[in-house]
Design a protein around this motif. Structure first.
Motif, PDB file in Angstrom:
ATOM      1  N   ASP A   1       8.088   6.321  -2.621  1.00  0.00           N
ATOM      2  CA  ASP A   1       8.524   7.522  -1.909  1.00  0.00           C
ATOM      3  C   ASP A   1       8.007   7.553  -0.471  1.00  0.00           C
ATOM      4  O   ASP A   1       8.578   8.209   0.382  1.00  0.00           O
ATOM      5  CB  ASP A   1       8.114   8.794  -2.666  1.00  0.00           C
ATOM      6  CG  ASP A   1       6.618   8.970  -2.769  1.00  0.00           C
ATOM      7  OD1 ASP A   1       5.909   7.964  -2.983  1.00  0.00           O
ATOM      8  OD2 ASP A   1       6.152  10.123  -2.650  1.00  0.00           O
TER       9      ASP A   1
ATOM     10  N   SER B   1       3.636   3.735  -1.352  1.00  0.00           N
ATOM     11  CA  SER B   1       4.364   4.053  -2.577  1.00  0.00           C
ATOM     12  C   SER B   1       5.857   4.034  -2.261  1.00  0.00           C
ATOM     13  O   SER B   1       6.260   4.075  -1.096  1.00  0.00           O
ATOM     14  CB  SER B   1       3.947   5.430  -3.091  1.00  0.00           C
ATOM     15  OG  SER B   1       4.251   6.416  -2.121  1.00  0.00           O
TER      16      SER B   1
ATOM     17  N   LYS C   1       0.816  -1.218   0.000  1.00  0.00           N
ATOM     18  CA  LYS C   1       0.000   0.000   0.000  1.00  0.00           C
ATOM     19  C   LYS C   1       0.851   1.270   0.000  1.00  0.00           C
ATOM     20  O   LYS C   1       0.360   2.340  -0.326  1.00  0.00           O
ATOM     21  CB  LYS C   1      -0.921   0.024   1.230  1.00  0.00           C
ATOM     22  CG  LYS C   1      -2.037  -0.976   1.164  1.00  0.00           C
ATOM     23  CD  LYS C   1      -2.873  -0.921   2.432  1.00  0.00           C
ATOM     24  CE  LYS C   1      -3.911  -2.014   2.452  1.00  0.00           C
ATOM     25  NZ  LYS C   1      -4.629  -2.063   3.727  1.00  0.00           N
TER      26      LYS C   1
ATOM     27  N   THR D   1      13.187  -1.002  -2.641  1.00  0.00           N
ATOM     28  CA  THR D   1      11.915  -0.992  -3.361  1.00  0.00           C
ATOM     29  C   THR D   1      10.894  -1.863  -2.633  1.00  0.00           C
ATOM     30  O   THR D   1      11.261  -2.732  -1.835  1.00  0.00           O
ATOM     31  CB  THR D   1      12.079  -1.541  -4.799  1.00  0.00           C
ATOM     32  OG1 THR D   1      12.430  -2.924  -4.727  1.00  0.00           O
ATOM     33  CG2 THR D   1      13.120  -0.759  -5.587  1.00  0.00           C
TER      34      THR D   1
ATOM     35  N   SER E   1      -1.015   8.810   4.924  1.00  0.00           N
ATOM     36  CA  SER E   1      -2.083   8.817   3.913  1.00  0.00           C
ATOM     37  C   SER E   1      -3.043   9.980   4.154  1.00  0.00           C
ATOM     38  O   SER E   1      -3.459  10.648   3.215  1.00  0.00           O
ATOM     39  CB  SER E   1      -2.865   7.501   3.958  1.00  0.00           C
ATOM     40  OG  SER E   1      -2.023   6.436   3.610  1.00  0.00           O
TER      41      SER E   1
END
Length: 174
Positions: free
Chosen positions: A47, A45, A43, A102, A170
């Motif tokens: 960044d 990203s 969930k 990543t 978020s």
């Protein structure tokens, strides 16, 4: 003389019991931890994975989503690596954000940790195995069940921090 209800329940329990109820309960909890960690990382990203946000003071340093998930997995890896191979090393060196930069690499690491945990659980034949003493790095022994509970709580705590950080970031970015 007819058997009592307790005697009947005991016989039925002995006939239907696999002797692995606790092992299976622990297994379910660790599987849930693994799947939630994978979901959390998925969930986030790229960044957001290691983003720490504004730090009011160095003393209040907050781990990122990725760091918390990695701490959770590292606790599991350390315990089960210790149980299976007597390798109680802290996985810190190979769980640095530079190595797991990543989402895919983090999930790959989580899968490796889950495989290590499964190998350890495959060695537990009966619930009574959880009462065995395990030599830990401090040089003393501990019951395996206590070590599993401690690991589960520690890993769940870090995972909860990751979930809270994801929720905060978020909302903060909307």
């Amino acid at each position: 003389m007819l058997p009592t209800t307790d005697e009947m329940n005991s016989k039925v329990g002995a006939q239907t019991s696999s002797g692995r109820e606790l092992i299976e309960a622990f297994d379910v909890q660790f599987v849930l931890l693994h799947s939630r960690s994978c979901a959390l990382v998925s969930k986030a990203s790229v960044d957001m994975l290691y983003y720490r946000g504004a730090q009011p003071t160095p003393a209040l340093a907050v781990y990122s989503i990725g760091e918390n998930v990695l701490h959770s997995a590292a606790a599991i890896e350390q315990t089960f690596g210790g149980i299976t191979a007597n390798l109680w090393d802290d996985p810190f060196e190979w769980t640095l954000p530079e190595h797991l930069s990543t989402v895919e690499r983090v999930i790959e690491y989580l899968e490796e940790v889950e495989a290590t945990r499964k190998r350890a659980f495959a060695r537990f034949a009966r619930d009574s195995d959880l009462l065995k003493e395990v030599l830990v790095p401090a040089g003393h022994t501990r019951p395996l069940i206590g070590l599993l509970v401690e690991t589960l709580v520690k890993a769940a705590d870090y995972q909860g921090r990751a979930a809270a950080t994801l929720q905060f970031l978020s909302v903060d970015r909307q």
